[in-house]
Design a protein around this motif. Structure first.
Motif, mmCIF file in Angstrom:
data_model
loop_
_atom_site.group_PDB
_atom_site.id
_atom_site.type_symbol
_atom_site.label_atom_id
_atom_site.label_comp_id
_atom_site.label_asym_id
_atom_site.label_seq_id
_atom_site.Cartn_x
_atom_site.Cartn_y
_atom_site.Cartn_z
ATOM 1 N N THR A 23 -1.893 10.829 -6.215
ATOM 2 C CA THR A 23 -3.322 11.103 -6.389
ATOM 3 C C THR A 23 -3.362 11.282 -7.952
ATOM 4 O O THR A 23 -4.656 11.698 -8.410
ATOM 5 C CB THR A 23 -2.727 12.608 -5.838
ATOM 6 N N THR A 48 -7.388 2.754 -4.725
ATOM 7 C CA THR A 48 -6.816 2.055 -2.847
ATOM 8 C C THR A 48 -5.577 2.738 -2.874
ATOM 9 O O THR A 48 -4.707 2.375 -1.408
ATOM 10 C CB THR A 48 -7.420 0.654 -3.490
ATOM 11 N N GLY A 49 -4.663 2.975 -3.473
ATOM 12 C CA GLY A 49 -3.063 2.563 -3.381
ATOM 13 C C GLY A 49 -2.700 1.506 -3.601
ATOM 14 O O GLY A 49 -1.311 0.814 -3.114
ATOM 15 N N THR A 69 1.199 -1.201 -0.107
ATOM 16 C CA THR A 69 0.081 0.292 0.047
ATOM 17 C C THR A 69 0.710 1.159 -0.205
ATOM 18 O O THR A 69 1.739 1.139 0.915
ATOM 19 C CB THR A 69 -1.124 -0.167 1.159
ATOM 20 N N VAL A 70 0.872 2.356 -1.459
ATOM 21 C CA VAL A 70 1.432 3.025 -1.074
ATOM 22 C C VAL A 70 1.001 4.492 -1.019
ATOM 23 O O VAL A 70 -0.590 4.273 -1.413
ATOM 24 C CB VAL A 70 2.254 3.260 -2.325
ATOM 25 N N THR A 71 0.816 5.603 0.004
ATOM 26 C CA THR A 71 0.009 6.770 -0.094
ATOM 27 C C THR A 71 0.947 7.631 -0.412
ATOM 28 O O THR A 71 1.852 7.527 -0.803
ATOM 29 C CB THR A 71 0.236 6.605 1.689
ATOM 30 N N GLY A 72 -0.277 9.119 -0.963
ATOM 31 C CA GLY A 72 -0.107 9.851 -1.648
ATOM 32 C C GLY A 72 -0.652 9.929 -2.990
ATOM 33 O O GLY A 72 0.216 11.502 -3.618
ATOM 34 N N VAL A 88 3.506 2.122 2.768
ATOM 35 C CA VAL A 88 2.617 2.008 4.745
ATOM 36 C C VAL A 88 3.184 0.322 4.867
ATOM 37 O O VAL A 88 2.884 -0.435 3.863
ATOM 38 C CB VAL A 88 1.346 1.467 4.199
ATOM 39 N N CYS A 144 1.783 10.710 -10.889
ATOM 40 C CA CYS A 144 2.278 9.475 -9.549
ATOM 41 C C CYS A 144 2.173 8.116 -10.028
ATOM 42 O O CYS A 144 3.176 7.002 -9.427
ATOM 43 C CB CYS A 144 0.585 9.869 -8.468
ATOM 44 N N TYR A 187 6.410 8.982 -1.975
ATOM 45 C CA TYR A 187 5.515 8.316 -1.802
ATOM 46 C C TYR A 187 5.859 7.490 -0.637
ATOM 47 O O TYR A 187 6.838 7.912 -0.463
ATOM 48 C CB TYR A 187 4.814 7.942 -3.130
#
Length: 69
Positions: free
Chosen positions: A13, A40-41, A8-11, A68, A17, A65
């Motif tokens: 958009t 969902t990332g 899972t990768v956050t940031g 998680v 990305c 990025y």
């Protein structure tokens, strides 16, 4: 032995990305495919062998990025 791991990768958009993360992960030795669900990332990485988690984290960080854990 082939491996498939989902992270899972956050940031992320936008498609830029997605392209940045895909490019960095694709440069890791053994990576054969990267698939990203922007909503969902979820980042699924197929590789010829198990990847070093620290290398995956470094690639995602290099793209700008966060992975998680």
């Amino acid at each position: 032995m082939p491996s498939r791991t989902t992270y899972t990768v956050t940031g992320m958009t936008c498609q830029h990305c997605v392209a940045s993360v895909t490019e960095e992960l694709s440069e890791l030795d053994g990576v054969t495919k990267v698939a990203i669900d922007l909503t969902t990332g979820a980042v699924t990485v197929d590789s010829s062998a198990q990847l070093d988690p620290s290398a995956v984290k470094a690639a995602v960080t290099e793209a700008g990025y966060a992975l998680v854990s």
